[in-house]
Design a protein around this motif. Structure first.
Motif, PDB file in Angstrom:
ATOM      1  N   GLN A  11       0.815  -1.212   0.000  1.00 41.94           N
ATOM      2  CA  GLN A  11       0.000   0.000   0.000  1.00 41.94           C
ATOM      3  C   GLN A  11       0.851   1.266   0.000  1.00 41.94           C
ATOM      4  OE1 GLN A  11      -3.517   0.053  -0.158  1.00 41.94           O
ATOM      5  NE2 GLN A  11      -3.060  -2.057  -0.742  1.00 41.94           N
ATOM      6  N   GLY A  12       2.172   1.119  -0.067  1.00 43.00           N
ATOM      7  CA  GLY A  12       3.057   2.265  -0.190  1.00 43.00           C
ATOM      8  C   GLY A  12       3.363   3.004   1.100  1.00 43.00           C
ATOM      9  N   HIS A  13       3.359   2.315   2.220  1.00 46.24           N
ATOM     10  CA  HIS A  13       3.692   2.963   3.490  1.00 46.24           C
ATOM     11  C   HIS A  13       5.156   3.383   3.562  1.00 46.24           C
ATOM     12  CE1 HIS A  13      -0.145   2.291   5.481  1.00 46.24           C
ATOM     13  NE2 HIS A  13      -0.159   1.084   4.911  1.00 46.24           N
ATOM     14  N   GLY A  14       6.027   2.681   2.854  1.00 47.16           N
ATOM     15  CA  GLY A  14       7.435   3.063   2.792  1.00 47.16           C
ATOM     16  C   GLY A  14       8.310   2.568   3.918  1.00 47.16           C
ATOM     17  N   ARG A  15       7.791   1.745   4.766  1.00 51.46           N
ATOM     18  CA  ARG A  15       8.615   1.248   5.878  1.00 51.46           C
ATOM     19  C   ARG A  15       9.778   0.406   5.393  1.00 51.46           C
ATOM     20  NH1 ARG A  15       3.926  -0.139  10.285  1.00 51.46           N
ATOM     21  NH2 ARG A  15       3.236   2.007  10.531  1.00 51.46           N
ATOM     22  N   CYS A  16       9.574  -0.340   4.317  1.00 52.36           N
ATOM     23  CA  CYS A  16      10.641  -1.208   3.818  1.00 52.36           C
ATOM     24  C   CYS A  16      11.864  -0.389   3.416  1.00 52.36           C
ATOM     25  CB  CYS A  16      10.152  -2.070   2.657  1.00 52.36           C
ATOM     26  SG  CYS A  16       9.468  -1.168   1.253  1.00 52.36           S
ATOM     27  N   PRO A  21      17.180   0.556   3.411  1.00 55.02           N
ATOM     28  CA  PRO A  21      17.410   1.243   2.137  1.00 55.02           C
ATOM     29  C   PRO A  21      18.378   0.524   1.207  1.00 55.02           C
ATOM     30  CG  PRO A  21      18.478   2.422   3.933  1.00 55.02           C
ATOM     31  CD  PRO A  21      17.648   1.340   4.550  1.00 55.02           C
ATOM     32  N   GLY A  22      19.166  -0.378   1.714  1.00 58.25           N
ATOM     33  CA  GLY A  22      20.067  -1.145   0.867  1.00 58.25           C
ATOM     34  C   GLY A  22      19.386  -2.304   0.152  1.00 58.25           C
ATOM     35  N   LEU A  23      18.133  -2.584   0.534  1.00 52.55           N
ATOM     36  CA  LEU A  23      17.394  -3.706  -0.047  1.00 52.55           C
ATOM     37  C   LEU A  23      16.178  -3.264  -0.852  1.00 52.55           C
ATOM     38  CD1 LEU A  23      17.386  -6.077   3.065  1.00 52.55           C
ATOM     39  CD2 LEU A  23      18.933  -6.132   1.107  1.00 52.55           C
ATOM     40  N   PHE A  24      15.621  -2.099  -0.497  1.00 51.21           N
ATOM     41  CA  PHE A  24      14.392  -1.624  -1.112  1.00 51.21           C
ATOM     42  C   PHE A  24      14.517  -0.156  -1.492  1.00 51.21           C
ATOM     43  CE2 PHE A  24      13.341  -4.750   2.172  1.00 51.21           C
ATOM     44  CZ  PHE A  24      12.608  -5.682   1.463  1.00 51.21           C
ATOM     45  N   VAL A  25      13.770   0.230  -2.516  1.00 53.41           N
ATOM     46  CA  VAL A  25      13.631   1.633  -2.907  1.00 53.41           C
ATOM     47  C   VAL A  25      12.151   1.873  -3.197  1.00 53.41           C
ATOM     48  CG1 VAL A  25      15.954   1.890  -3.870  1.00 53.41           C
ATOM     49  CG2 VAL A  25      14.093   1.159  -5.352  1.00 53.41           C
ATOM     50  N   ASP A  26      11.805   3.140  -3.385  1.00 49.57           N
ATOM     51  CA  ASP A  26      10.437   3.450  -3.771  1.00 49.57           C
ATOM     52  C   ASP A  26      10.369   3.680  -5.273  1.00 49.57           C
ATOM     53  OD1 ASP A  26      11.946   5.826  -3.427  1.00 49.57           O
ATOM     54  OD2 ASP A  26      10.121   6.999  -3.196  1.00 49.57           O
ATOM     55  N   ASP A  27       9.229   3.317  -5.848  1.00 51.31           N
ATOM     56  CA  ASP A  27       9.050   3.563  -7.277  1.00 51.31           C
ATOM     57  C   ASP A  27       8.486   4.965  -7.477  1.00 51.31           C
ATOM     58  OD1 ASP A  27       6.277   3.432  -6.789  1.00 51.31           O
ATOM     59  OD2 ASP A  27       6.007   1.512  -7.807  1.00 51.31           O
ATOM     60  N   GLU A  28       8.130   5.304  -8.691  1.00 52.68           N
ATOM     61  CA  GLU A  28       7.661   6.653  -8.995  1.00 52.68           C
ATOM     62  C   GLU A  28       6.340   7.003  -8.319  1.00 52.68           C
ATOM     63  OE1 GLU A  28       6.285   3.702 -11.916  1.00 52.68           O
ATOM     64  OE2 GLU A  28       8.312   4.291 -11.384  1.00 52.68           O
ATOM     65  N   GLU A  29       5.618   5.997  -7.834  1.00 54.55           N
ATOM     66  CA  GLU A  29       4.356   6.232  -7.135  1.00 54.55           C
ATOM     67  C   GLU A  29       4.474   6.061  -5.625  1.00 54.55           C
ATOM     68  OE1 GLU A  29       1.341   3.867  -9.002  1.00 54.55           O
ATOM     69  OE2 GLU A  29       1.676   4.798 -10.949  1.00 54.55           O
ATOM     70  N   GLY A  30       5.679   5.779  -5.138  1.00 57.48           N
ATOM     71  CA  GLY A  30       5.904   5.640  -3.706  1.00 57.48           C
ATOM     72  C   GLY A  30       5.761   4.241  -3.152  1.00 57.48           C
ATOM     73  N   TYR A  31       5.570   3.260  -4.017  1.00 57.58           N
ATOM     74  CA  TYR A  31       5.462   1.872  -3.562  1.00 57.58           C
ATOM     75  C   TYR A  31       6.854   1.249  -3.452  1.00 57.58           C
ATOM     76  CZ  TYR A  31       0.499   2.244  -4.487  1.00 57.58           C
ATOM     77  OH  TYR A  31      -0.817   2.627  -4.456  1.00 57.58           O
ATOM     78  N   GLY A  32       6.992   0.327  -2.537  1.00 54.30           N
ATOM     79  CA  GLY A  32       8.270  -0.344  -2.342  1.00 54.30           C
ATOM     80  C   GLY A  32       8.629  -1.246  -3.508  1.00 54.30           C
ATOM     81  N   THR A  33       9.916  -1.273  -3.820  1.00 58.29           N
ATOM     82  CA  THR A  33      10.451  -2.107  -4.876  1.00 58.29           C
ATOM     83  C   THR A  33      11.737  -2.742  -4.372  1.00 58.29           C
ATOM     84  OG1 THR A  33       9.600  -0.590  -6.544  1.00 58.29           O
ATOM     85  CG2 THR A  33      11.276  -2.117  -7.268  1.00 58.29           C
ATOM     86  N   VAL A  34      11.935  -3.995  -4.698  1.00 56.13           N
ATOM     87  CA  VAL A  34      13.146  -4.706  -4.311  1.00 56.13           C
ATOM     88  C   VAL A  34      14.285  -4.282  -5.230  1.00 56.13           C
ATOM     89  CG1 VAL A  34      14.198  -6.989  -4.128  1.00 56.13           C
ATOM     90  CG2 VAL A  34      11.834  -6.663  -3.438  1.00 56.13           C
ATOM     91  N   LEU A  35      15.440  -4.033  -4.651  1.00 61.98           N
ATOM     92  CA  LEU A  35      16.621  -3.715  -5.452  1.00 61.98           C
ATOM     93  C   LEU A  35      17.174  -4.985  -6.090  1.00 61.98           C
ATOM     94  CD1 LEU A  35      18.546  -1.216  -3.161  1.00 61.98           C
ATOM     95  CD2 LEU A  35      17.562  -0.729  -5.399  1.00 61.98           C
ATOM     96  N   GLY A  36      17.572  -4.892  -7.348  1.00 60.42           N
ATOM     97  CA  GLY A  36      18.184  -6.026  -8.040  1.00 60.42           C
ATOM     98  C   GLY A  36      17.260  -7.218  -8.109  1.00 60.42           C
ATOM     99  N   ASP A  37      17.832  -8.393  -7.879  1.00 63.04           N
ATOM    100  CA  ASP A  37      17.052  -9.629  -7.951  1.00 63.04           C
ATOM    101  C   ASP A  37      16.486 -10.052  -6.597  1.00 63.04           C
ATOM    102  OD1 ASP A  37      19.288 -10.560  -6.612  1.00 63.04           O
ATOM    103  OD2 ASP A  37      19.750 -12.142  -8.047  1.00 63.04           O
ATOM    104  N   GLY A  38      16.658  -9.196  -5.589  1.00 63.46           N
ATOM    105  CA  GLY A  38      16.126  -9.498  -4.266  1.00 63.46           C
ATOM    106  C   GLY A  38      17.078 -10.260  -3.369  1.00 63.46           C
ATOM    107  N   ALA A  39      18.267 -10.585  -3.863  1.00 65.36           N
ATOM    108  CA  ALA A  39      19.245 -11.293  -3.040  1.00 65.36           C
ATOM    109  C   ALA A  39      19.696 -10.382  -1.902  1.00 65.36           C
ATOM    110  CB  ALA A  39      20.435 -11.719  -3.875  1.00 65.36           C
TER     111      ALA A  39
END
Length: 66
Positions: A11-16, A21-39
């Motif tokens: 839901q885009g809370h941004g806690r991740c 921050p080394g594992l997740f970033v926010d996308d253009e709409e503020g939703y969490g996205t995994v960096l790289g392949d998730g490793a």
């Protein structure tokens, strides 16, 4: 170990990306996205688990690799 985010539950809370921050970033709409392949790099396992535990929608899955 790997992490992934279920985009249907996020839901885009941004806690991740605030907690890991080394594992997740926010996308253009503020939703969490995994960096790289998730490793998860060595030493960041605790951050991955903390981000998953603090997700209000439980949208983050931590996958233990065999």
């Amino acid at each position: 170990m790997k992490v992934r985010i279920d985009p249907e539950r996020c839901q885009g809370h941004g806690r991740c990306y605030d907690l890991a921050p080394g594992l997740f970033v926010d996308d253009e709409e503020g939703y969490g996205t995994v960096l790289g392949d998730g490793a998860v790099p060595p030493g960041k396992e605790r951050d991955a688990r903390r981000a998953a535990a603090n997700c209000p929608e439980r949208a983050i899955d931590v996958l233990e690799e065999a």
